[in-house]
Design a protein around this motif. Structure first.
Motif, PDB file in Angstrom:
ATOM      1  N   PHE A  97       8.225 -33.120  12.920  1.00  0.00           N
ATOM      2  CA  PHE A  97       7.201 -32.329  12.214  1.00  0.00           C
ATOM      3  C   PHE A  97       7.113 -32.785  10.769  1.00  0.00           C
ATOM      4  CE2 PHE A  97       6.039 -28.735   9.468  1.00  0.00           C
ATOM      5  CZ  PHE A  97       4.800 -28.401   9.997  1.00  0.00           C
ATOM      6  N   ALA A  98       5.894 -32.846  10.257  1.00  0.00           N
ATOM      7  CA  ALA A  98       5.664 -33.125   8.845  1.00  0.00           C
ATOM      8  C   ALA A  98       4.396 -32.400   8.418  1.00  0.00           C
ATOM      9  CB  ALA A  98       5.533 -34.625   8.590  1.00  0.00           C
ATOM     10  N   ALA A  99       4.277 -32.134   7.118  1.00  0.00           N
ATOM     11  CA  ALA A  99       3.122 -31.400   6.605  1.00  0.00           C
ATOM     12  C   ALA A  99       2.664 -32.006   5.293  1.00  0.00           C
ATOM     13  CB  ALA A  99       3.473 -29.927   6.408  1.00  0.00           C
ATOM     14  N   THR A 100       1.400 -31.771   4.971  1.00  0.00           N
ATOM     15  CA  THR A 100       0.843 -32.302   3.734  1.00  0.00           C
ATOM     16  C   THR A 100      -0.298 -31.413   3.245  1.00  0.00           C
ATOM     17  OG1 THR A 100      -0.211 -34.215   2.686  1.00  0.00           O
ATOM     18  CG2 THR A 100      -0.802 -33.785   4.972  1.00  0.00           C
ATOM     19  N   ASN A 101      -0.466 -31.354   1.932  1.00  0.00           N
ATOM     20  CA  ASN A 101      -1.642 -30.696   1.384  1.00  0.00           C
ATOM     21  C   ASN A 101      -2.651 -31.715   0.855  1.00  0.00           C
ATOM     22  OD1 ASN A 101      -0.352 -31.557  -0.904  1.00  0.00           O
ATOM     23  ND2 ASN A 101      -0.178 -29.545  -1.870  1.00  0.00           N
ATOM     24  N   THR A 102      -2.453 -32.971   1.201  1.00  0.00           N
ATOM     25  CA  THR A 102      -3.421 -34.027   0.883  1.00  0.00           C
ATOM     26  C   THR A 102      -4.406 -34.129   2.042  1.00  0.00           C
ATOM     27  OG1 THR A 102      -1.754 -35.241  -0.390  1.00  0.00           O
ATOM     28  CG2 THR A 102      -3.731 -36.450   0.279  1.00  0.00           C
ATOM     29  N   LEU A 103      -5.528 -33.446   1.907  1.00  0.00           N
ATOM     30  CA  LEU A 103      -6.477 -33.350   3.016  1.00  0.00           C
ATOM     31  C   LEU A 103      -7.492 -34.490   2.956  1.00  0.00           C
ATOM     32  CD1 LEU A 103      -7.009 -29.501   3.409  1.00  0.00           C
ATOM     33  CD2 LEU A 103      -5.462 -31.038   4.625  1.00  0.00           C
TER      34      LEU A 103
ATOM     35  N   ALA B 160       5.986 -37.642  10.880  1.00  0.00           N
ATOM     36  CA  ALA B 160       6.448 -36.785  11.974  1.00  0.00           C
ATOM     37  C   ALA B 160       6.987 -37.622  13.130  1.00  0.00           C
ATOM     38  CB  ALA B 160       5.309 -35.884  12.451  1.00  0.00           C
ATOM     39  N   ALA B 161       6.303 -38.713  13.447  1.00  0.00           N
ATOM     40  CA  ALA B 161       6.771 -39.581  14.524  1.00  0.00           C
ATOM     41  C   ALA B 161       8.101 -40.241  14.177  1.00  0.00           C
ATOM     42  CB  ALA B 161       5.710 -40.645  14.821  1.00  0.00           C
ATOM     43  N   ALA B 162       8.265 -40.643  12.918  1.00  0.00           N
ATOM     44  CA  ALA B 162       9.538 -41.237  12.496  1.00  0.00           C
ATOM     45  C   ALA B 162      10.670 -40.222  12.580  1.00  0.00           C
ATOM     46  CB  ALA B 162       9.410 -41.770  11.070  1.00  0.00           C
TER      47      ALA B 162
ATOM     48  N   THR C  43      -3.525 -24.091   1.427  1.00  0.00           N
ATOM     49  CA  THR C  43      -4.303 -24.916   2.357  1.00  0.00           C
ATOM     50  C   THR C  43      -3.608 -26.252   2.584  1.00  0.00           C
ATOM     51  OG1 THR C  43      -6.379 -23.929   1.608  1.00  0.00           O
ATOM     52  CG2 THR C  43      -6.530 -26.012   2.776  1.00  0.00           C
ATOM     53  N   GLY C  44      -3.552 -26.694   3.834  1.00  0.00           N
ATOM     54  CA  GLY C  44      -2.948 -27.978   4.148  1.00  0.00           C
ATOM     55  C   GLY C  44      -2.931 -28.214   5.641  1.00  0.00           C
ATOM     56  N   ALA C  45      -2.178 -29.222   6.061  1.00  0.00           N
ATOM     57  CA  ALA C  45      -2.108 -29.598   7.471  1.00  0.00           C
ATOM     58  C   ALA C  45      -0.663 -29.801   7.900  1.00  0.00           C
ATOM     59  CB  ALA C  45      -2.906 -30.878   7.722  1.00  0.00           C
ATOM     60  N   GLY C  46      -0.326 -29.310   9.083  1.00  0.00           N
ATOM     61  CA  GLY C  46       0.978 -29.534   9.696  1.00  0.00           C
ATOM     62  C   GLY C  46       0.811 -30.336  10.975  1.00  0.00           C
ATOM     63  N   ILE C  47       1.616 -31.369  11.151  1.00  0.00           N
ATOM     64  CA  ILE C  47       1.509 -32.240  12.326  1.00  0.00           C
ATOM     65  C   ILE C  47       2.835 -32.225  13.079  1.00  0.00           C
ATOM     66  CG2 ILE C  47       1.156 -34.591  13.157  1.00  0.00           C
ATOM     67  CD1 ILE C  47      -0.269 -33.743   9.815  1.00  0.00           C
ATOM     68  N   ARG C  48       2.763 -31.919  14.365  1.00  0.00           N
ATOM     69  CA  ARG C  48       3.946 -31.868  15.225  1.00  0.00           C
ATOM     70  C   ARG C  48       3.786 -32.895  16.334  1.00  0.00           C
ATOM     71  NH1 ARG C  48       5.590 -26.771  19.053  1.00  0.00           N
ATOM     72  NH2 ARG C  48       3.568 -27.368  19.904  1.00  0.00           N
ATOM     73  N   VAL C  49       4.831 -33.653  16.618  1.00  0.00           N
ATOM     74  CA  VAL C  49       4.739 -34.697  17.639  1.00  0.00           C
ATOM     75  C   VAL C  49       5.969 -34.671  18.537  1.00  0.00           C
ATOM     76  CG1 VAL C  49       3.473 -36.144  15.991  1.00  0.00           C
ATOM     77  CG2 VAL C  49       5.914 -36.563  16.380  1.00  0.00           C
ATOM     78  N   ILE C  50       5.822 -35.283  19.703  1.00  0.00           N
ATOM     79  CA  ILE C  50       6.961 -35.654  20.545  1.00  0.00           C
ATOM     80  C   ILE C  50       6.976 -37.174  20.616  1.00  0.00           C
ATOM     81  CG2 ILE C  50       8.016 -35.559  22.828  1.00  0.00           C
ATOM     82  CD1 ILE C  50       6.646 -32.878  23.273  1.00  0.00           C
ATOM     83  N   ALA C  51       8.101 -37.763  20.255  1.00  0.00           N
ATOM     84  CA  ALA C  51       8.296 -39.213  20.381  1.00  0.00           C
ATOM     85  C   ALA C  51       9.701 -39.458  20.910  1.00  0.00           C
ATOM     86  CB  ALA C  51       8.106 -39.912  19.037  1.00  0.00           C
TER      87      ALA C  51
END
Length: 544
Positions: free
Chosen positions: A102-108, A120-122, A88-96
């Motif tokens: 892209f970055a992901a974390t299991n710290t919900l 992800a933005a960096a 279980t976790g979260a993946g975040i995808r961005v355009i900058a």
């Protein structure tokens, strides 16, 4: 089970029965029935979206996933392993600055996902310094708050482990009593709880279910030491435990009495048949190499479709993005422009993400695009590929085809194969009637080993069961059969396809792609089809 599938699961049965890290952490079976609160997921998504925009992202999507799996593995009268896993976790995808990050974390927590969004933005900003052209993202409407669920009747996660074990051990006993010397049977159950949100305005909650019950039955000639195997004829499906109800209306009996199955499976019946057919293989004559007309059952054809249609028509392979993993594609963009003759006029191949019971069926893909069905080859002509949002402009499309997928919250989503299938024939035709016109042929049931080159052009396929056809009649069982093909020649040799009453799905739980590697589950449908003048070789090995 295919060799690649077996290798993917090796960690479940050796080395102290350890759980591969891909499957997540081990949990109690009762936890497989729980879910995350949807309001909680929306709060997390909003925190990530806000943080991404504050960090300079022009676009952001968030996937909050809970991936649950159960494995029950048996051999003869023994349970080898029962494993329940959660990831279980979260993946975040961005355009900058026009680039992906892209970055992901299991710290919900709100701060946990916000930190991942900023990371992800960096990453996107750093990527933009070396990117030659900005990402062109096809439009996708914002759907607001919507949901979709696999239309199951019985959640396999709620079925007690004892019931599953009793089923598999009963299947094994039936095979042994029918003449098998060894039998392995397994049950794999998957539930993907997936929440998607984006700056386009979508909040999509999906509950995806799949089940697979592979088995392998072995018969041994104790005098010679020779052995033969027959794998089960089930297909992995996007269904619940109701798949195992053995509905007689879902049975398909070949003209010579082999039973295989559609969207319902009688595992014990198939185990008994497997034992008898594996023993018959021990005395079946070896095939004489040469040219034959092939009659291919859907339980076999799915793998051929997967390898020489599904993969070569993935646009990222066509463009060379997948050159380091299983090759590129012979079906280059110029062939679409010239309406390349991929197959005979009977051949209609389509991609589909909505077909009920299929492994790839979802309401929305992993970048928030509503799924659909579309043509790839129409009346033999190449007309399209499989495309996602940042590829659509290459083909002049305004929208994605909705075939983006990630196998985990921690994996970035990318272009994956849809369910790719051969459309049934438009004229009423049974298998028996198809065989009546075959003078010298082989009827192949079930999938076997295969090989294919890097461009998906030259290939070789085996199977499970092989039967000689002489002068319109099935005569005897054969062994050691494989056929060699070139993809366009194979599909142009298609001279008959049975009607929709014979249409069935096959598929794989473990279609591999990408670096780092990911797997996806995908189905392929067809009716029985005939291919004239195929080159058949003998695969027997000499011990001398």
């Amino acid at each position: 089970m295919q060799r690649r599938d077996f290798l993917a699961l090796t960690g479940l049965t050796v080395g102290g029965l350890m759980v591969p890290s891909y499957f997540g952490k081990a949990i109690a079976a009762e936890q497989l029935q729980s879910t995350l609160d949807i309001a909680f997921k929306k709060r997390l998504a909003d925190a990530a979206l806000a943080a991404a925009k504050q960090a300079g992202a022009s676009y952001c999507d968030v996937r909050i996933g809970r991936y649950l799996r159960q494995f029950v593995i048996t051999r003869e009268d023994k349970v080898q392993n029962v494993v329940n896993t959660e990831s279980t976790g979260a993946g975040i995808r961005v355009i900058a600055n026009g680039a992906w990050g892209f970055a992901a974390t299991n710290t919900l927590t709100a701060e946990g996902v916000a930190a991942a969004a900023r990371q992800a933005a960096a990453i996107a900003t750093a990527n933009s310094k070396t990117q030659t052209a900005p990402v062109q993202l096809a439009k996708a409407p914002g759907f607001g708050e919507v949901s979709w669920k696999t239309p199951i009747r019985k959640n396999a996660m709620e079925v007690p482990i004892k019931e599953k074990v009793d089923l598999l051990l009963g299947v094994n006993a039936a095979a042994i009593n029918a003449g098998a010397d060894f039998v392995n049977s397994m049950m794999f159950v998957v539930n993907e709880q997936k929440y998607f949100a984006s700056t386009d305005g979508s909040y999509i909650d999906q509950d995806v279910h799949r089940i697979w019950v592979p088995m392998t039955v072995t018969a041994i000639d104790k005098a010679s030491g020779k052995f033969r195997t027959r794998d089960g004829l089930s297909s992995p499906v996007g269904m619940g435990y109701e798949y195992l109800d053995g509905d007689a209306s879902q049975k398909y009996t070949t003209p010579n009495g082999v039973i295989n199955y559609g969207l319902s499976y009688d595992m014990k019946e198939d185990a008994i048949a497997s034992a008898k057919q594996a023993r018959a293989k021990l005395t079946a004559p070896s095939v004489k190499p040469g040219k034959y007309d092939l009659v291919l059952d859907p339980s076999h054809t799915w793998l051929t479709i997967h390898e020489n249609v599904g993969h070569p028509l993935e646009l990222d392979r066509v463009l060379g993005y997948e050159a380091n993993y299983a090759g590129t594609s012979f079906a280059t963009l110029d062939k679409r422009k010239e309406a390349f003759q991929y197959g005979s006029g009977l051949v209609n191949l389509f991609a589909d993400k909505v077909q009920t019971g299929s492994l790839g069926a979802v309401g929305y893909d992993d970048e928030g695009v509503k799924t659909k069905r579309w043509d790839l080859v129409k009346e033999g002509k190449l007309v399209d590929y499989q495309t996602i949002r940042d590829q659509a402009h290459i083909l002049g499309k305004d929208e994605s085809d909705g075939c983006c997928y990630a196998d985990s919250w921690s994996s970035v989503q990318f272009q994956r194969m849809a369910n790719v299938s051969l459309a049934p024939g438009k004229t009423k035709l049974s298998v028996a009637d198809m065989i009546k016109d075959v003078e010298n042929g082989i009827y192949i049931i079930g999938d076997g080993s295969f090989s294919i080159d890097q461009q998906r052009y030259n290939a070789q396929f085996g199977g499970q069961l092989f039967y000689e056809i002489k002068n319109g009649k099935i005569t005897q069982q054969l062994e050691d059969v494989a056929y060699q093909i070139r993809t366009p020649e194979f599909w142009n040799a298609c001279t008959a396809i049975c009607d929709e009453s014979d249409y069935r799905l096959g598929g794989s739980f473990f279609d591999g792609k990408g670096q780092p590697g990911q797997v996806s589950a995908v189905s392929h449908g067809s009716s029985t089809a005939r291919f004239n003048g195929m080159n058949v070789i003998n695969t027997a090995r000499s011990l001398g």
